[in-house]
Design a protein around this motif. Structure first.
Motif, PDB file in Angstrom:
ATOM      1  N   GLY A   2       0.828  -1.211   0.000  1.00  0.00           N
ATOM      2  CA  GLY A   2       0.000   0.000   0.000  1.00  0.00           C
ATOM      3  C   GLY A   2       0.858   1.254   0.000  1.00  0.00           C
ATOM      4  N   ILE A   3       1.911   1.232   0.816  1.00  0.00           N
ATOM      5  CA  ILE A   3       2.779   2.420   0.904  1.00  0.00           C
ATOM      6  C   ILE A   3       3.587   2.596  -0.388  1.00  0.00           C
ATOM      7  CG2 ILE A   3       4.734   3.432   2.164  1.00  0.00           C
ATOM      8  CD1 ILE A   3       1.918   3.626   3.530  1.00  0.00           C
ATOM      9  N   GLY A   4       4.077   1.498  -0.942  1.00  0.00           N
ATOM     10  CA  GLY A   4       4.814   1.602  -2.211  1.00  0.00           C
ATOM     11  C   GLY A   4       3.937   2.175  -3.313  1.00  0.00           C
ATOM     12  N   LEU A   5       2.695   1.679  -3.372  1.00  0.00           N
ATOM     13  CA  LEU A   5       1.759   2.160  -4.397  1.00  0.00           C
ATOM     14  C   LEU A   5       1.415   3.634  -4.173  1.00  0.00           C
ATOM     15  CD1 LEU A   5      -0.167   1.354  -6.781  1.00  0.00           C
ATOM     16  CD2 LEU A   5      -1.918   0.939  -5.049  1.00  0.00           C
ATOM     17  N   ALA A   6       1.148   4.003  -2.922  1.00  0.00           N
ATOM     18  CA  ALA A   6       0.792   5.393  -2.605  1.00  0.00           C
ATOM     19  C   ALA A   6       1.951   6.330  -2.945  1.00  0.00           C
ATOM     20  CB  ALA A   6       0.424   5.511  -1.124  1.00  0.00           C
ATOM     21  N   GLN A   7       3.173   5.895  -2.654  1.00  0.00           N
ATOM     22  CA  GLN A   7       4.341   6.736  -2.958  1.00  0.00           C
ATOM     23  C   GLN A   7       4.470   6.932  -4.477  1.00  0.00           C
ATOM     24  OE1 GLN A   7       6.798   7.955  -0.402  1.00  0.00           O
ATOM     25  NE2 GLN A   7       7.049   9.326  -2.146  1.00  0.00           N
ATOM     26  N   ALA A   8       4.221   5.859  -5.214  1.00  0.00           N
ATOM     27  CA  ALA A   8       4.289   5.968  -6.689  1.00  0.00           C
ATOM     28  C   ALA A   8       3.245   6.966  -7.187  1.00  0.00           C
ATOM     29  CB  ALA A   8       4.062   4.596  -7.322  1.00  0.00           C
ATOM     30  N   ASP A  16      -5.777  -0.389  -8.598  1.00  0.00           N
ATOM     31  CA  ASP A  16      -4.974  -1.348  -7.828  1.00  0.00           C
ATOM     32  C   ASP A  16      -5.162  -1.168  -6.320  1.00  0.00           C
ATOM     33  OD1 ASP A  16      -3.997  -2.554 -10.075  1.00  0.00           O
ATOM     34  OD2 ASP A  16      -1.985  -1.710  -9.968  1.00  0.00           O
ATOM     35  N   ALA A  17      -5.322   0.081  -5.891  1.00  0.00           N
ATOM     36  CA  ALA A  17      -5.462   0.331  -4.444  1.00  0.00           C
ATOM     37  C   ALA A  17      -6.692  -0.376  -3.882  1.00  0.00           C
ATOM     38  CB  ALA A  17      -5.542   1.829  -4.177  1.00  0.00           C
ATOM     39  N   LYS A  18      -7.763  -0.443  -4.664  1.00  0.00           N
ATOM     40  CA  LYS A  18      -9.015  -1.022  -4.142  1.00  0.00           C
ATOM     41  C   LYS A  18      -8.810  -2.464  -3.683  1.00  0.00           C
ATOM     42  CE  LYS A  18     -12.627  -0.788  -2.555  1.00  0.00           C
ATOM     43  NZ  LYS A  18     -12.927   0.178  -1.496  1.00  0.00           N
ATOM     44  N   GLY A  19      -8.050  -3.222  -4.463  1.00  0.00           N
ATOM     45  CA  GLY A  19      -7.836  -4.628  -4.113  1.00  0.00           C
ATOM     46  C   GLY A  19      -7.155  -4.787  -2.754  1.00  0.00           C
ATOM     47  N   LEU A  20      -6.294  -3.841  -2.428  1.00  0.00           N
ATOM     48  CA  LEU A  20      -5.543  -3.940  -1.167  1.00  0.00           C
ATOM     49  C   LEU A  20      -6.462  -3.829   0.044  1.00  0.00           C
ATOM     50  CD1 LEU A  20      -2.486  -1.668  -2.077  1.00  0.00           C
ATOM     51  CD2 LEU A  20      -2.498  -4.160  -1.932  1.00  0.00           C
ATOM     52  N   GLN A  21      -7.575  -3.106  -0.124  1.00  0.00           N
ATOM     53  CA  GLN A  21      -8.505  -2.967   1.010  1.00  0.00           C
ATOM     54  C   GLN A  21      -9.347  -4.228   1.227  1.00  0.00           C
ATOM     55  OE1 GLN A  21     -10.500   0.719  -0.427  1.00  0.00           O
ATOM     56  NE2 GLN A  21      -9.816   1.637   1.498  1.00  0.00           N
ATOM     57  N   ILE A  22      -9.305  -5.136   0.226  1.00  0.00           N
ATOM     58  CA  ILE A  22     -10.171  -6.325   0.289  1.00  0.00           C
ATOM     59  C   ILE A  22      -9.410  -7.582   0.716  1.00  0.00           C
ATOM     60  CG2 ILE A  22     -11.574  -7.884  -1.145  1.00  0.00           C
ATOM     61  CD1 ILE A  22     -12.375  -5.363  -2.792  1.00  0.00           C
ATOM     62  N   PHE A  32      -4.533   0.801   7.913  1.00  0.00           N
ATOM     63  CA  PHE A  32      -4.168   2.198   7.688  1.00  0.00           C
ATOM     64  C   PHE A  32      -3.457   2.378   6.338  1.00  0.00           C
ATOM     65  CE2 PHE A  32      -1.511   6.007   8.204  1.00  0.00           C
ATOM     66  CZ  PHE A  32      -2.465   6.910   8.634  1.00  0.00           C
ATOM     67  N   CYS A  33      -2.483   1.520   6.065  1.00  0.00           N
ATOM     68  CA  CYS A  33      -1.669   1.707   4.844  1.00  0.00           C
ATOM     69  C   CYS A  33      -2.502   1.504   3.577  1.00  0.00           C
ATOM     70  CB  CYS A  33      -0.477   0.759   4.835  1.00  0.00           C
ATOM     71  SG  CYS A  33       0.704   1.106   6.161  1.00  0.00           S
ATOM     72  N   THR A  34      -3.454   0.579   3.611  1.00  0.00           N
ATOM     73  CA  THR A  34      -4.238   0.354   2.393  1.00  0.00           C
ATOM     74  C   THR A  34      -5.340   1.408   2.253  1.00  0.00           C
ATOM     75  OG1 THR A  34      -5.704  -1.278   3.462  1.00  0.00           O
ATOM     76  CG2 THR A  34      -3.728  -2.120   2.380  1.00  0.00           C
ATOM     77  N   ASP A  35      -5.863   1.915   3.366  1.00  0.00           N
ATOM     78  CA  ASP A  35      -6.797   3.047   3.272  1.00  0.00           C
ATOM     79  C   ASP A  35      -6.068   4.292   2.765  1.00  0.00           C
ATOM     80  OD1 ASP A  35      -8.973   1.558   4.046  1.00  0.00           O
ATOM     81  OD2 ASP A  35      -9.233   2.483   6.017  1.00  0.00           O
ATOM     82  N   VAL A  36      -4.836   4.489   3.232  1.00  0.00           N
ATOM     83  CA  VAL A  36      -4.010   5.598   2.731  1.00  0.00           C
ATOM     84  C   VAL A  36      -3.817   5.448   1.214  1.00  0.00           C
ATOM     85  CG1 VAL A  36      -1.599   6.417   2.680  1.00  0.00           C
ATOM     86  CG2 VAL A  36      -2.793   6.215   4.857  1.00  0.00           C
ATOM     87  N   ALA A  37      -3.495   4.240   0.792  1.00  0.00           N
ATOM     88  CA  ALA A  37      -3.275   4.007  -0.648  1.00  0.00           C
ATOM     89  C   ALA A  37      -4.531   4.375  -1.440  1.00  0.00           C
ATOM     90  CB  ALA A  37      -2.888   2.550  -0.899  1.00  0.00           C
ATOM     91  N   MET A  38      -5.705   4.021  -0.900  1.00  0.00           N
ATOM     92  CA  MET A  38      -6.953   4.327  -1.611  1.00  0.00           C
ATOM     93  C   MET A  38      -7.159   5.835  -1.696  1.00  0.00           C
ATOM     94  SD  MET A  38      -9.380   2.439  -3.033  1.00  0.00           S
ATOM     95  CE  MET A  38      -9.322   3.488  -4.464  1.00  0.00           C
ATOM     96  N   ARG A  39      -7.029   6.513  -0.546  1.00  0.00           N
ATOM     97  CA  ARG A  39      -7.267   7.974  -0.538  1.00  0.00           C
ATOM     98  C   ARG A  39      -6.281   8.691  -1.462  1.00  0.00           C
ATOM     99  NH1 ARG A  39      -8.192   7.216   5.057  1.00  0.00           N
ATOM    100  NH2 ARG A  39      -6.075   7.791   5.662  1.00  0.00           N
ATOM    101  N   ILE A  40      -5.027   8.283  -1.393  1.00  0.00           N
ATOM    102  CA  ILE A  40      -4.002   9.003  -2.156  1.00  0.00           C
ATOM    103  C   ILE A  40      -4.142   8.760  -3.654  1.00  0.00           C
ATOM    104  CG2 ILE A  40      -1.500   8.935  -2.627  1.00  0.00           C
ATOM    105  CD1 ILE A  40      -1.245   9.043   0.473  1.00  0.00           C
ATOM    106  N   THR A  41      -4.504   7.544  -4.022  1.00  0.00           N
ATOM    107  CA  THR A  41      -4.639   7.287  -5.462  1.00  0.00           C
ATOM    108  C   THR A  41      -5.877   7.994  -6.020  1.00  0.00           C
ATOM    109  OG1 THR A  41      -5.716   5.156  -4.981  1.00  0.00           O
ATOM    110  CG2 THR A  41      -3.346   5.109  -5.441  1.00  0.00           C
ATOM    111  N   ILE A  42      -6.924   8.145  -5.209  1.00  0.00           N
ATOM    112  CA  ILE A  42      -8.098   8.924  -5.654  1.00  0.00           C
ATOM    113  C   ILE A  42      -7.672  10.387  -5.865  1.00  0.00           C
ATOM    114  CG2 ILE A  42     -10.312   9.911  -4.898  1.00  0.00           C
ATOM    115  CD1 ILE A  42     -10.919   7.174  -3.584  1.00  0.00           C
TER     116      ILE A  42
END
Ligand SMILES: Cc1cc2nc3c(=O)[nH]c(=O)nc-3n(C[C@H](O)[C@H](O)[C@H](O)COP(=O)(O)OP(=O)(O)OC[C@H]3O[C@@H](n4cnc5c(N)ncnc54)[C@H](O)[C@@H]3O)c2cc1C
Length: 381
Positions: A251-257, A356-362, A323-333
């Protein structure tokens, strides 16, 4: 603005450097092709093994890298920064290998873990079924003793790389209803009666194949049962505690990207005669994104440090995953939003990041289930 490496030790910095070199040289250029075609990047897994990166947190005597889990997660974050689907496959593989290392007999470690840790084999993990998702203890695939083997019958769902993996850690029922009736098996690729029945068409993670598996009198020798009969649910849950940290790092790697792509775009894109990110309203969004990423990174690294110290880390792993996957979702939106119309087309990666972020929350327990785990720890005996 890559992850802050200042407080890492020399070995960790060298590891991140090696993974970064591999990713920029051999992974980054093929991401869009693999994703568009929905194809598993098999050659990249082979290369990862050659580089000695497929078994980082496992003992050297079994062909692993002898690294801490914290160091392994740095590598996962870096892989996810470049190609999430690939990082997911490596994380699931590690989850399977973890179970063999933790619960396997000496013979299973020598025979299976050494192949997984060296990258000769890749592993998958199969718990979910059509009628049993969050309530995993209600699974109904059966394993019945037949001489020195078990015959497995039923169907599994949502197995990441289930058809590509050389061995699948698969949970099946050997006893009564409930968690205590479940056992864990290492089902080898090519086992007669065991097959990938359907590959799912997914919103994201398109280069991470997800399979429906069928088991029709699939014969698994007793020597490939992991742990005692009835221990399967415990094995499955312990593996998930560990695996959730991998998903948090993803999640953090994806959000950083997503943040980095947004910083590039908003500094190049001009409106009203100046870069879009010269507006304070945009800078405030970027500031929140960067701060949430750093907070998430601290959270998963803290949970990993507890794990490395042999402390209980189950609640912290759930917090980090949540937290990290919710962060990934918010940041990618927000990344899509800050790209404007360009965020909505496939020419830019922002829309893929969001899918991609959505899958991490599931996966590995939905984020509602993470809250359930945390809440139970807070209020339980
Ligand atoms: C791309 C992908 C890859 C996957 N890979 C794997 C894999 O490799 N191996 C594997 O075993 N599984 C895998 N899964 C399965 C995944 O772990 C499950 O989808 C997940 O655990 C949820 O189960 P479910 O889909 O049956 O949803 P359900 O359990 O039916 O849940 C439906 C909704 O109800 C909510 N809910 C359910 N119970 C509660 C509760 N008690 N309190 C509050 N809310 C609740 C859920 O949060 C969810 O929002 C994968 C799934 C996907 C999408």
């Amino acid at each position: 603005m890559p992850a802050d490496l200042r407080l890492l030790d020399d070995d960790q910095r060298a590891l991140v450097g090696l993974v970064r070199e591999f990713c920029t040289g051999e992974v980054a250029g093929s991401v869009e092709d693999y994703e568009r075609r929905g194809e598993d990047p098999a050659p990249l897994y082979a290369k990862l093994g050659e580089l000695g990166l497929s078994g980082l947190p496992f003992p050297e005597e079994y062909g692993g890298g002898g690294q801490t889990y914290s160091s392994y997660l740095l590598a996962i974050e870096e892989l996810a920064y470049h190609h999430l689907s690939f990082a997911i496959g490596v994380s699931v593989h590690t989850l399977c290998a973890f179970a063999v290392g933790e619960f396997g007999t000496d013979a299973q470690r020598k025979e299976v873990l050494s192949k997984l840790a060296s990258g000769e084999w890749y592993g998958a993990y199969s718990l979910s079924e059509s009628g049993s998702g969050s309530d995993a203890a209600s699974l109904s695939t059966t394993a019945v003793r037949a001489g020195g083997s078990y015959l497995l019958n039923g169907g599994k769902l949502w197995c990441t790389r289930g058809n590509e993996a050389d061995v699948v850690l698969l949970m099946a029922r050997t006893g009564d209803a409930g968690a205590k009736g479940i056992s864990a098996f290492l089902v080898a690729k090519g086992t007669a009666g065991f097959a990938g029945a359907k590959k799912e068409e997914k919103m994201g993670w398109r280069a991470s194949p997800t399979w429906q598996l069928t088991l029709d009198d699939a014969e698994v020798p007793e020597s490939r049962r992991l742990g005692e009969e009835g221990m399967g649910f415990r094995i499955a849950m312990a593996s998930l505690d560990s695996g959730r940290l991998g998903i948090a790092a993803c999640g953090i790697g994806l959000a950083q990207a997503a943040l980095d792509a947004t910083l590039d775009f908003t500094s190049e894109r001009e409106q009203f005669g100046r870069p879009v990110n010269a507006n304070q309203g945009v800078q405030f969004m970027l500031a929140d994104m960067a701060t949430e990423i750093e907070a998430g990174r601290r959270l998963y690294r803290h949970a990993a440090a507890l794990r490395d110290a042999g402390e209980d880390y189950g609640m912290q792993a759930a917090q980090a995953k949540l937290f990290c996957t919710d962060v990934a979702m918010r940041i990618t939106i927000d990344a899509v939003q800050l790209h404007g119309g360009y965020g909505y087309v496939t020419e830019y990666p922002a829309e893929r990041f969001m899918r991609d972020a959505k899958g991490l929350q599931i996966v590995e327990g939905t984020n509602q289930i993470q809250r359930f785990v945390i809440g139970r720890r807070l209020t339980g005996p």
